[in-house]
Motif scaffolding. Structure first.
Motif, PDB file in Angstrom:
ATOM      1  N   LEU A 110      36.236  99.590   0.748  1.00  0.00           N
ATOM      2  CA  LEU A 110      37.381  98.898  -0.406  1.00  0.00           C
ATOM      3  C   LEU A 110      37.038  97.264  -0.359  1.00  0.00           C
ATOM      4  O   LEU A 110      36.878  96.224  -2.164  1.00  0.00           O
ATOM      5  CB  LEU A 110      38.923  99.078  -0.178  1.00  0.00           C
ATOM      6  CG  LEU A 110      39.046 100.814   0.181  1.00  0.00           C
ATOM      7  CD1 LEU A 110      39.922 100.868   0.003  1.00  0.00           C
ATOM      8  CD2 LEU A 110      39.412 100.873  -1.111  1.00  0.00           C
ATOM      9  N   PHE A 111      36.851  96.654   0.601  1.00  0.00           N
ATOM     10  CA  PHE A 111      36.126  94.916   0.239  1.00  0.00           C
ATOM     11  C   PHE A 111      34.670  94.862  -0.036  1.00  0.00           C
ATOM     12  O   PHE A 111      35.142  94.093  -1.379  1.00  0.00           O
ATOM     13  CB  PHE A 111      36.212  94.257   2.049  1.00  0.00           C
ATOM     14  CG  PHE A 111      37.821  94.308   3.030  1.00  0.00           C
ATOM     15  CD1 PHE A 111      38.240  92.760   2.109  1.00  0.00           C
ATOM     16  CD2 PHE A 111      37.357  94.727   3.958  1.00  0.00           C
ATOM     17  CE1 PHE A 111      38.855  92.978   2.285  1.00  0.00           C
ATOM     18  CE2 PHE A 111      39.026  94.640   4.740  1.00  0.00           C
ATOM     19  CZ  PHE A 111      40.020  93.801   4.279  1.00  0.00           C
ATOM     20  N   THR A 112      34.120  95.631   0.044  1.00  0.00           N
ATOM     21  CA  THR A 112      33.205  95.551  -0.994  1.00  0.00           C
ATOM     22  C   THR A 112      33.177  95.612  -2.137  1.00  0.00           C
ATOM     23  O   THR A 112      32.662  94.912  -2.971  1.00  0.00           O
ATOM     24  CB  THR A 112      31.817  96.821  -0.632  1.00  0.00           C
ATOM     25  OG1 THR A 112      32.118  96.660   1.032  1.00  0.00           O
ATOM     26  CG2 THR A 112      30.706  96.416  -1.086  1.00  0.00           C
ATOM     27  N   ALA A 113      34.104  96.464  -2.049  1.00  0.00           N
ATOM     28  CA  ALA A 113      34.220  96.965  -3.930  1.00  0.00           C
ATOM     29  C   ALA A 113      35.629  95.709  -4.984  1.00  0.00           C
ATOM     30  O   ALA A 113      34.738  95.538  -6.085  1.00  0.00           O
ATOM     31  CB  ALA A 113      34.747  98.488  -4.283  1.00  0.00           C
ATOM     32  N   PHE A 114      35.781  95.294  -4.201  1.00  0.00           N
ATOM     33  CA  PHE A 114      36.670  93.943  -4.482  1.00  0.00           C
ATOM     34  C   PHE A 114      35.898  92.613  -4.408  1.00  0.00           C
ATOM     35  O   PHE A 114      36.149  92.422  -4.967  1.00  0.00           O
ATOM     36  CB  PHE A 114      38.300  94.119  -3.825  1.00  0.00           C
ATOM     37  CG  PHE A 114      39.108  95.161  -4.082  1.00  0.00           C
ATOM     38  CD1 PHE A 114      39.720  94.865  -5.316  1.00  0.00           C
ATOM     39  CD2 PHE A 114      39.844  95.758  -3.255  1.00  0.00           C
ATOM     40  CE1 PHE A 114      40.238  96.168  -5.243  1.00  0.00           C
ATOM     41  CE2 PHE A 114      40.485  96.651  -3.290  1.00  0.00           C
ATOM     42  CZ  PHE A 114      40.979  97.064  -4.520  1.00  0.00           C
ATOM     43  N   GLY A 130      24.659 102.249  -0.520  1.00  0.00           N
ATOM     44  CA  GLY A 130      24.983 102.158   0.890  1.00  0.00           C
ATOM     45  C   GLY A 130      26.721 103.406   1.091  1.00  0.00           C
ATOM     46  O   GLY A 130      26.529 103.784   1.752  1.00  0.00           O
ATOM     47  N   VAL A 131      27.052 103.267  -0.381  1.00  0.00           N
ATOM     48  CA  VAL A 131      28.863 103.979  -0.071  1.00  0.00           C
ATOM     49  C   VAL A 131      28.062 105.473  -0.587  1.00  0.00           C
ATOM     50  O   VAL A 131      28.991 106.553   0.195  1.00  0.00           O
ATOM     51  CB  VAL A 131      29.337 103.755  -1.522  1.00  0.00           C
ATOM     52  CG1 VAL A 131      30.355 104.649  -1.349  1.00  0.00           C
ATOM     53  CG2 VAL A 131      29.926 102.080  -0.667  1.00  0.00           C
ATOM     54  N   ILE A 136      32.312 102.963  -7.750  1.00  0.00           N
ATOM     55  CA  ILE A 136      32.709 102.790  -5.926  1.00  0.00           C
ATOM     56  C   ILE A 136      34.099 102.957  -5.547  1.00  0.00           C
ATOM     57  O   ILE A 136      34.382 103.863  -4.835  1.00  0.00           O
ATOM     58  CB  ILE A 136      32.402 101.199  -5.008  1.00  0.00           C
ATOM     59  CG1 ILE A 136      30.929 101.181  -5.114  1.00  0.00           C
ATOM     60  CG2 ILE A 136      32.592 101.504  -4.117  1.00  0.00           C
ATOM     61  CD1 ILE A 136      30.643  99.816  -4.459  1.00  0.00           C
ATOM     62  N   LEU A 137      35.313 102.944  -6.528  1.00  0.00           N
ATOM     63  CA  LEU A 137      36.679 102.819  -5.826  1.00  0.00           C
ATOM     64  C   LEU A 137      36.611 104.273  -6.785  1.00  0.00           C
ATOM     65  O   LEU A 137      37.615 104.953  -6.362  1.00  0.00           O
ATOM     66  CB  LEU A 137      37.074 101.497  -6.933  1.00  0.00           C
ATOM     67  CG  LEU A 137      37.335 100.487  -6.011  1.00  0.00           C
ATOM     68  CD1 LEU A 137      38.169  99.800  -7.875  1.00  0.00           C
ATOM     69  CD2 LEU A 137      37.867 100.488  -4.749  1.00  0.00           C
TER      70      LEU A 137
END
Length: 358
Positions: A156-160, A77-78, A129-130
């Motif tokens: 960022l929310f998704t990565a965390f 998605g990213v 991702i980050l």
């Protein structure tokens, strides 16, 4: 009395979120991996409820495989908003099925290592991702500018969330081995609640942020040009003055395009499309704007949109929604957020203060 595990409720809410996100994208192709991520999350929550709510241990053979598909979907998605992969779609998707295949193999030959493998998958994709997002919102060169900042925060929310899931899996693994699962059920229930909040926030932005239809050749050309610039910049320490001139020239070109042609009115304008209009690599465009204004490209473009919107609100009787579309925004939430960020008031308050009524 019928007992309904809390993860079932989470699964139902996730399906509702999916329906809303998919419906918003009826007129244009949505971010398929992110939409699939919602459905897989719902399935995983359902499996969690069956296992921990009703004690069906057989689910333990299925849930890890389903869980292994979450990080690759988030990554895909990213990457669909970044557009850096030159691989054919089928091959790209095929490569990201490897984690699930590995989990299946481990389930067959060494089940005790499955939890550790899942943690590594979640952490590995979260870090990837980050790293993708280290340039900030400008990394999302295929995301329309009106929602790029929101999409950046959602990613960022998704990565965390992936890192959080890895931490939860680690705790459960240790709990099962050291405390016979004394706290596992409580942790799983709480984790589902937190995961729902994180996914809901991500979906709210990511489901509206998708790459508009782009010619594959144009995307490939931009990829190659950017690569060339990166190679050139690797040896550019002795040419800092020339880089300053290049940045100034680039910024003037962007400014001219915004002011004379009102390119910001294009609702699908993104960094990739802006760079192609100028015939300049995306990284050079973003660097020039960053250095000249201290803003990322989406903030810079949206500033032109809000400036024109202020003028239209003051000098015309057009409805706020019509003005929103005219200046290049696609969603009212993004328009209101950007408007308030720049003026510290909403559009209606602005019009009222300047003697206009809606």
């Amino acid at each position: 009395m019928l007992f309904i595990p809390f993860p079932f409720v989470v699964a139902i809410l996730l399906v509702v979120l999916f329906a809303g996100a998919a419906r918003r994208n009826d007129e244009s192709p949505g971010n398929v991996p992110f939409l699939a991520l919602i459905l897989v999350s719902a399935l995983l929550s359902l499996l969690t409820g069956i296992r921990w709510g009703y004690g069906v241990d057989g689910i333990g053979y299925v849930a890890p495989v389903v869980a292994a598909t979450l990080p690759p979907l988030a990554y895909l998605g990213v990457s669909s908003l970044i557009g850096q992969s030159g691989l054919p779609p089928a091959l790209r998707v095929g490569l990201h099925t490897i984690p699930a295949v590995c989990i299946i193999l481990l389930m067959a030959i060494r089940r005790s290592t499955v939890d550790i493998a899942l943690v590594l998958v979640f952490v590995g994709y979260a870090v990837a991702i980050l790293l993708f997002m280290r340039r900030g919102a400008d990394a999302l060169r295929l995301a329309p500018f009106d929602g790029a900042d929101s999409a950046y925060r959602a990613i960022l929310f998704t990565a965390f969330a992936l890192l959080f899931s890895a931490a939860v899996d680690t705790f459960i693994f240790l709990d099962l081995n050291w405390a016979n699962g004394e706290y596992a059920v409580t942790v799983v229930t709480g984790a589902n609640l937190v995961a729902l909040g994180i996914i809901a926030i991500a979906v709210a932005s990511a489901s509206r942020s998708h790459a508009p239809a782009e010619l594959a050749s144009a995307r490939l050309t931009s990829d190659l040009t950017d690569h060339g610039i990166e190679i050139e910049d690797n040896g550019s320490d002795s040419h800092e003055g020339m880089n300053d001139i290049k940045d100034s020239t680039t910024f003037v070109s962007v400014q001219t395009l915004m002011e004379s042609q009102r390119a910001y009115r294009d609702v699908n304008l993104n960094l990739n499309r802006l760079a192609r209009k100028l015939g300049i690599p995306t990284r050079q465009v973003s660097t020039a704007i960053n250095r000249a204004t201290g803003k990322n490209v989406s903030q810079y473009v949206n500033a032109f949109r809000i400036s024109e919107a202020c003028g239209l609100l003051t000098t015309t009787e057009k409805p706020v929604t019509e003005i929103m579309f005219e200046v290049g925004f696609q969603t009212k939430s993004n328009f209101n957020r950007e408007f308030r960020r720049m003026t510290e008031m909403n559009p209606v308050e602005w019009r009222d203060r300047h003697g206009r009524k809606t």
